[in-house]
Each structure stands twice: as C-alpha cells, then as structure tokens.
Design an enzyme around this catalytic site. Structure first.
Site, mmCIF file in Angstrom:
data_model
loop_
_atom_site.group_PDB
_atom_site.id
_atom_site.type_symbol
_atom_site.label_atom_id
_atom_site.label_comp_id
_atom_site.label_asym_id
_atom_site.label_seq_id
_atom_site.Cartn_x
_atom_site.Cartn_y
_atom_site.Cartn_z
ATOM 1 N N VAL A 114 -12.918 5.521 16.370
ATOM 2 C CA VAL A 114 -13.521 4.199 16.180
ATOM 3 C C VAL A 114 -12.572 3.453 15.252
ATOM 4 C CG1 VAL A 114 -15.531 2.914 15.388
ATOM 5 C CG2 VAL A 114 -15.821 5.159 16.470
ATOM 6 N N ARG B 15 15.996 12.176 5.130
ATOM 7 C CA ARG B 15 16.314 12.952 6.320
ATOM 8 C C ARG B 15 15.611 14.304 6.192
ATOM 9 N NH1 ARG B 15 17.252 16.843 9.870
ATOM 10 N NH2 ARG B 15 19.076 16.547 11.228
ATOM 11 N N HIS C 15 0.821 -1.209 0.000
ATOM 12 C CA HIS C 15 0.000 0.000 0.000
ATOM 13 C C HIS C 15 0.861 1.267 0.000
ATOM 14 C CE1 HIS C 15 -3.971 1.997 1.290
ATOM 15 N NE2 HIS C 15 -4.070 1.552 0.058
ATOM 16 N N ASP D 200 -9.068 -2.892 7.701
ATOM 17 C CA ASP D 200 -9.037 -3.591 8.989
ATOM 18 C C ASP D 200 -10.427 -3.899 9.528
ATOM 19 O OD1 ASP D 200 -6.232 -3.657 9.263
ATOM 20 O OD2 ASP D 200 -6.259 -1.520 9.702
ATOM 21 N N HIS E 259 -9.015 6.895 6.881
ATOM 22 C CA HIS E 259 -7.756 6.575 6.215
ATOM 23 C C HIS E 259 -7.032 7.862 5.867
ATOM 24 C CE1 HIS E 259 -4.925 4.668 3.467
ATOM 25 N NE2 HIS E 259 -5.231 3.560 4.111
HETATM 26 N N1 COA Z 1 -13.045 7.572 14.383
HETATM 27 C C1 COA Z 1 -13.498 8.774 14.775
HETATM 28 N N2 COA Z 1 -13.113 9.936 14.206
HETATM 29 C C2 COA Z 1 -12.241 9.859 13.182
HETATM 30 C C3 COA Z 1 -11.738 8.628 12.716
HETATM 31 C C4 COA Z 1 -12.171 7.456 13.354
HETATM 32 N N3 COA Z 1 -11.722 6.262 12.986
HETATM 33 N N4 COA Z 1 -10.888 8.853 11.688
HETATM 34 C C5 COA Z 1 -10.834 10.184 11.516
HETATM 35 N N5 COA Z 1 -11.648 10.784 12.432
HETATM 36 C C6 COA Z 1 -11.855 12.214 12.612
HETATM 37 C C7 COA Z 1 -10.540 12.845 13.038
HETATM 38 O O1 COA Z 1 -10.383 12.772 14.449
HETATM 39 C C8 COA Z 1 -10.686 14.244 12.529
HETATM 40 O O2 COA Z 1 -11.530 14.943 13.426
HETATM 41 P P1 COA Z 1 -11.224 16.519 13.737
HETATM 42 O O3 COA Z 1 -11.338 17.199 12.397
HETATM 43 O O4 COA Z 1 -12.278 16.875 14.717
HETATM 44 O O5 COA Z 1 -9.824 16.556 14.288
HETATM 45 C C9 COA Z 1 -11.467 14.057 11.238
HETATM 46 O O6 COA Z 1 -12.138 12.803 11.361
HETATM 47 C C10 COA Z 1 -10.610 14.032 10.000
HETATM 48 O O7 COA Z 1 -9.625 13.069 10.141
HETATM 49 P P2 COA Z 1 -8.631 12.772 8.948
HETATM 50 O O8 COA Z 1 -7.816 13.980 8.693
HETATM 51 O O9 COA Z 1 -9.413 12.208 7.824
HETATM 52 O O10 COA Z 1 -7.744 11.601 9.573
HETATM 53 P P3 COA Z 1 -6.170 11.405 9.459
HETATM 54 O O11 COA Z 1 -5.753 11.354 8.035
HETATM 55 O O12 COA Z 1 -5.420 12.328 10.356
HETATM 56 O O13 COA Z 1 -6.015 9.968 10.147
HETATM 57 C C11 COA Z 1 -6.236 7.689 10.493
HETATM 58 C C12 COA Z 1 -6.200 8.797 9.461
HETATM 59 C C13 COA Z 1 -6.241 6.326 9.808
HETATM 60 C C14 COA Z 1 -4.973 7.760 11.416
HETATM 61 C C15 COA Z 1 -7.507 7.868 11.346
HETATM 62 O O14 COA Z 1 -8.630 7.796 10.510
HETATM 63 C C16 COA Z 1 -7.601 6.843 12.455
HETATM 64 O O15 COA Z 1 -6.967 7.009 13.504
HETATM 65 N N6 COA Z 1 -8.402 5.753 12.263
HETATM 66 C C17 COA Z 1 -8.545 4.723 13.252
HETATM 67 C C18 COA Z 1 -7.361 3.777 13.236
HETATM 68 C C19 COA Z 1 -7.365 2.858 12.048
HETATM 69 O O16 COA Z 1 -8.383 2.258 11.710
HETATM 70 N N7 COA Z 1 -6.175 2.720 11.437
HETATM 71 C C20 COA Z 1 -5.993 1.853 10.271
HETATM 72 C C21 COA Z 1 -5.670 2.684 9.079
HETATM 73 S S1 COA Z 1 -5.604 1.692 7.607
#
Ligand code: COA
Length: 390
Positions: free
Chosen positions: A269, A371, A200, A327, A274
């Site tokens: 959650v 870096r 990925h 996942d 993503h």
């Molecule tokens: N549950 C609840 N809220 C979520 C969320 C989730 N799984 N994923 C994103 N959000 C919220 C963020 O907290 C953010 O809220 P804010 O604007 O109030 O701060 C908003 O949605 C936008 O988030 P975004 O910018 O799209 O997320 P990101 O790119 O920073 O993070 C992840 C991406 C994957 C780290 C994040 O979605 C996450 O932590 N998911 C859960 C863990 C997971 O399933 N990981 C596997 C990835 S393949």
C-alpha cells in the site's frame, strides 16, 4: 584416490539493500527513528516548517547555519535573478513528447543546464553552492512550463519579486482570484511541504548523488542520477501512487476493504512504511495537519476521511503496525492545491535538490570512492567448451 581439500566458504553476511549499513558520516541531517525525530543541521524539521521559509532552509542546508535577515535578503535576490530559463531550454522542453513522464523532462533540463557550465567539473564548494542555487531557482520554471504546455498554455515568465513558493504557484496557476498563489494559507502549506521534503540523510536518491560524486563526476550528473532514483515508485514516485490509489478508491466507504484486499494479496500500500522509521515518519504530523486544513478549505473532506480510514486500517491490520510516510499526506495535499498527479514527484525534486546538493558538497569535501563488494553466487569457475576438452 585422494579427495581435493575444498575449504568451506566462510560465512558471509550480505546486507541486501544495504539495510542497516552505515556508509559514511554526514553533518547535514539526522534521523532518529527511536525518538521519531529528524533534524537539519541540528534543527528539528517541525520547527523549521513552523518558523522558517523554504529559502532559509535551503541556505541552512548549504551553509550550515540559518541566514541572518540581511543574508536571507541577499540570497533571495540572487535566487530570484536566476529563475529565468533560456529560449533553447524552452524549445528542448517543447521537443519532448507530452506523453513522457515530467521527471524525464526535468532530468533532461538538468543535463542541458549542466552542458552550459564550463566549470561543471570544479570541486570548489562555493561554485557548487552557486550551481545549486541556480538549479533550485530554475527547476520550478521548468516544471511550471511543463505543466502549462501539457494544458496548451504559454510559458509564463517567473516573478522577480515573489517568494519561491508563491512564484511557483503563480507560474502554474496565475494570480487571479482563486489562485493558490494569492492565498496565504495555500502558499504556506506548499512551502511547508517543500521544507519537509528537502532532506533525509542517505535515502536512495541522495545516496545515488553521493555515489556519482564519489567518482569525481560533476554536480549535474549527480543530480540527473538522483532524479532517476527518485522517480521510482518505492521512493519519490510513492506520492503519485498514493493519489492514483485514492482516486481509484474514490469513496471513503470503500477504503477499508480496498486496503484489506491489498494486504491479503500481499501487495504494497503506497505511502506506508519506511526503511528507517518503524514507529512513524517524523514529518507526517506537520504535513498531515497542513493536508487536513487544505481539505477543509477546498471541499476535500472526502480525501481526509479516506486518509484516516486507510491509516487506521493499515495500523490495525499489519503485525508491525505500519504507519504512513510523508508521501501519504503530501499526495492528496498537492491534489487539493490543483496539481496533476504526474507532477507530484517533480515538485519533490524542487525541494530535494537542496538536500542532494548539500550532500554533493559534503561528499566532495571528504571524498572516498563508493564501491561496495558483492558475494558471488553464480556458477563456479569452468572452462569454455572447445573441441579438445569436449
Ligand atoms: N504495504 C504493505 N506491506 C508493507 C508495506 C506497505 N507499504 N511496507 C512494508 N510492508 C511489509 C513488507 O512487505 C514486509 O512484509 P514481510 O515481512 O511479509 O516481507 C514487512 O512489512 C516489513 O517491511 P519493512 O522491512 O519494514 O520494509 P522495508 O524497509 O523493506 O521497505 C519501504 C520500506 C518504504 C520500501 C516499504 O515500506 C514500501 O515499499 N512502502 C511503499 C512505498 C512507499 O510508500 N515508499 C515511500 C517511502 S518514503
């Protein structure tokens, strides 16, 4: 008194988490969030999951082309011959506490396997392809034995005839009636999950492997680092967290309220959202179909019902309509196949080892030390207090 002429700091743009930063070229996979597509070497992952086995996909990632039938036969013979692990590695696994995370066992096993390779530092791509095949072949044996020893069961020798996925299911569950190793649909669902997890682009663990490789370190060190990155709950560890949550909810009737409570407490959650896909993860439809089939077959409609309710609640109650990532269906799919939750991420490693090592080869072939810079926001320069300036 004249005031010193202090120049204002120029406006610096800091991309936290490197979000949106393009760090290098890659010819291995392409994620197109706008069209919800993921391709490996140009082939859509959904087609690979439909028409190919995991071994063919591993070959494709390392060799840039799908194998012909005779190339695949030779590749599979070599993979099968490398599955065995030696007595010292088994003793090393036995020395690790049953309480440690199975990812710790895998990380240690890769370090040990690396210590046996006198040419670990070579940058020769063919050597790295051989190393990669050896890791791909041996890691399932390590994971299967770790699963078994925690249940008080003996080491089971890998098969030298079964396919990659069939062999893993056989090593864990045996081949008696009722074992997933004996069930074509179960083997295929598992194999599909490995294909979807294989690669990925510049995700956190792959990028870790590339950073380590960029220092001219060896393949095993890069893989050990990648395992460490994948262990985190924001990355690979999410499939475990998904199942822990589902087991905690237990009843589909409670799923909607559970998600709503998380959202109102501003908690994540797991299995949703993503960094790259904002319109849905391209791998989800294939895995979701496989999971739902497993649910019907193994009396797991409760998990399917819960899955649908949670996905709908997240979509309808988040301003950016957050959708599941890979996942979310793979966690309960592995549960239905009979795996303990803490082994979901090691299974992810068994697949992603192919993508990591393809990136290690690519990084070596066009290396530049990775870096980045940082923007300092600490104390301005000052003098250490001494008796003369106090
Ligand atoms: N549950 C609840 N809220 C979520 C969320 C989730 N799984 N994923 C994103 N959000 C919220 C963020 O907290 C953010 O809220 P804010 O604007 O109030 O701060 C908003 O949605 C936008 O988030 P975004 O910018 O799209 O997320 P990101 O790119 O920073 O993070 C992840 C991406 C994957 C780290 C994040 O979605 C996450 O932590 N998911 C859960 C863990 C997971 O399933 N990981 C596997 C990835 S393949």
């Amino acid at each position: 008194m004249s005031t010193p002429n202090i120049k204002p700091e120029p406006e610096i743009e800091v991309r936290k988490g490197l979000a949106g930063v393009i760090a290098d070229y890659t010819a291995i996979s392409k994620v197109v969030p706008e069209t919800n597509s993921l391709t490996y070497r140009g082939y859509p992952v959904q087609e690979l999951a439909r028409y190919c086995c995991f071994e063919e996909v591993a070959y494709l990632l390392w060799n840039k082309e799908l194998p012909t039938s005779s190339e695949l036969r030779r590749f599979s013979i070599r993979e099968k011959a490398l599955r065995h692990i030696d007595r010292h590695l088994i003793d090393l696994i036995n020395a690790m506490p049953m309480t440690c995370h199975p990812m710790d066992v895998l990380r240690t096993a890769v370090s040990y396997i690396g210590s046996l390779d006198p040419e670990a530092y070579t940058k020769d791509s063919d050597h790295i392809r051989r190393t990669s095949l050896e890791l791909m072949a041996k890691l399932p044996t390590v994971v299967a034995y770790d699963i078994r020893r925690r249940k008080g069961l003996d080491y089971r020798e890998p098969s030298t005839t079964k396919s990659f996925s069939e062999n893993f299911l056989y090593m864990v569950f045996g081949d008696d009636e009722g074992s997933p190793a004996n069930d074509r649909a179960d083997v295929e669902a598992f194999d599909k999950s490995l294909i979807l997890y294989a690669e990925h682009s510049f995700n956190a663990s792959t990028f870790t492997a590339r950073v380590i490789t960029s220092t001219m370190s060896d393949t095993y060190s890069a893989v050990v680092g990648a395992i460490g990155a994948l262990k985190g709950p924001l990355h690979g560890g999410a499939n475990e967290a998904v199942m822990h949550n589902m087991l905690e909810i237990d009843d589909p009737a409670k799923a909607e309220q559970w998600v709503m409570d998380k959202l109102s407490n501003k908690e994540l959650v797991m299995g949703f959202g993503h960094r790259v896909y904002k319109q849905g993860d391209s791998r989800v439809p294939t895995m979701e179909a496989a999971f739902k089939e497993l649910g019907l077959k193994h009396g797991g409609t409760k998990w399917v019902e819960m899955y649908d309710i949670m996905a709908k609640t997240m979509y309808e109650n988040t301003s950016i309509k957050i959708r599941p990532n890979l996942d979310f269906p793979s966690g309960p799919a592995y549960h239905l196949l009979g795996f303990d939750v803490e082994f979901f991420t090691p299974i992810f490693v068994m697949a992603r080892i192919t993508g990591w090592t393809a990136h290690i080869i690519e990084q070596n072939e066009s290396n530049s030390l990775i870096r980045p810079l940082s923007a300092y926001n600490g104390e301005p320069q000052r003098s250490v207090p001494t008796s003369s300036n106090e």
